[in-house]
Scaffold this active site. Structure first.
Site, mmCIF file in Angstrom:
data_model
loop_
_atom_site.group_PDB
_atom_site.id
_atom_site.type_symbol
_atom_site.label_atom_id
_atom_site.label_comp_id
_atom_site.label_asym_id
_atom_site.label_seq_id
_atom_site.Cartn_x
_atom_site.Cartn_y
_atom_site.Cartn_z
ATOM 1 N N CYS A 76 -0.143 4.033 2.801
ATOM 2 C CA CYS A 76 0.413 3.365 3.967
ATOM 3 C C CYS A 76 1.967 3.546 4.142
ATOM 4 C CB CYS A 76 0.413 1.799 4.056
ATOM 5 S SG CYS A 76 -1.476 1.332 4.002
ATOM 6 N N CYS A 86 0.849 -1.206 0.004
ATOM 7 C CA CYS A 86 -0.190 0.013 0.021
ATOM 8 C C CYS A 86 0.938 1.392 0.210
ATOM 9 C CB CYS A 86 -0.942 -0.095 1.234
ATOM 10 S SG CYS A 86 -1.814 1.513 1.574
#
Length: 106
Positions: free
Chosen positions: A34, A31
């Protein structure tokens, strides 16, 4: 203090039974957003003594994100005394994360 890594097995002890508020970052290695907030969370963890910053990899620990209805990542859930205080989905700048923590803990 640095961020701590938690798992499904340690979630109850590290988060729900914690004596301090705990911000749980639900994230995954693949991600991009993230990874963007990772350094900000590390800085917040080292600057603040009033909140524990914990990270849980959703790919390695599918039980906790399912239990808390995590549908998108990054999702940050702030727990206090075993209860959800606030939830935030998406990447935010460090200052906004800190302000969100402050507002949720009032």
């Amino acid at each position: 203090m640095a961020t701590i890594k938690i798992t499904d097995a340690t979630f109850e002890e590290d988060v729900l039974k914690s004596g301090k508020p705990v911000l749980v970052d639900f994230w995954a290695e693949w991600c991009g957003p993230c990874k963007m907030i990772g350094p900000s969370l590390e800085e917040i963890a080292s600057e603040r003594q009033d909140v524990i910053i914990a990270k849980i990899n959703i790919d390695e620990n599918p039980e906790s994100p399912t239990r808390y209805g995590v549908r998108g990542i990054p999702t940050m859930i702030l727990f206090q005394n075993g209860e959800i205080q606030a939830t935030k989905v998406g990447a935010l700048p460090k200052q906004q994360i800190s302000s969100w923590i402050d507002d949720a803990l009032l």
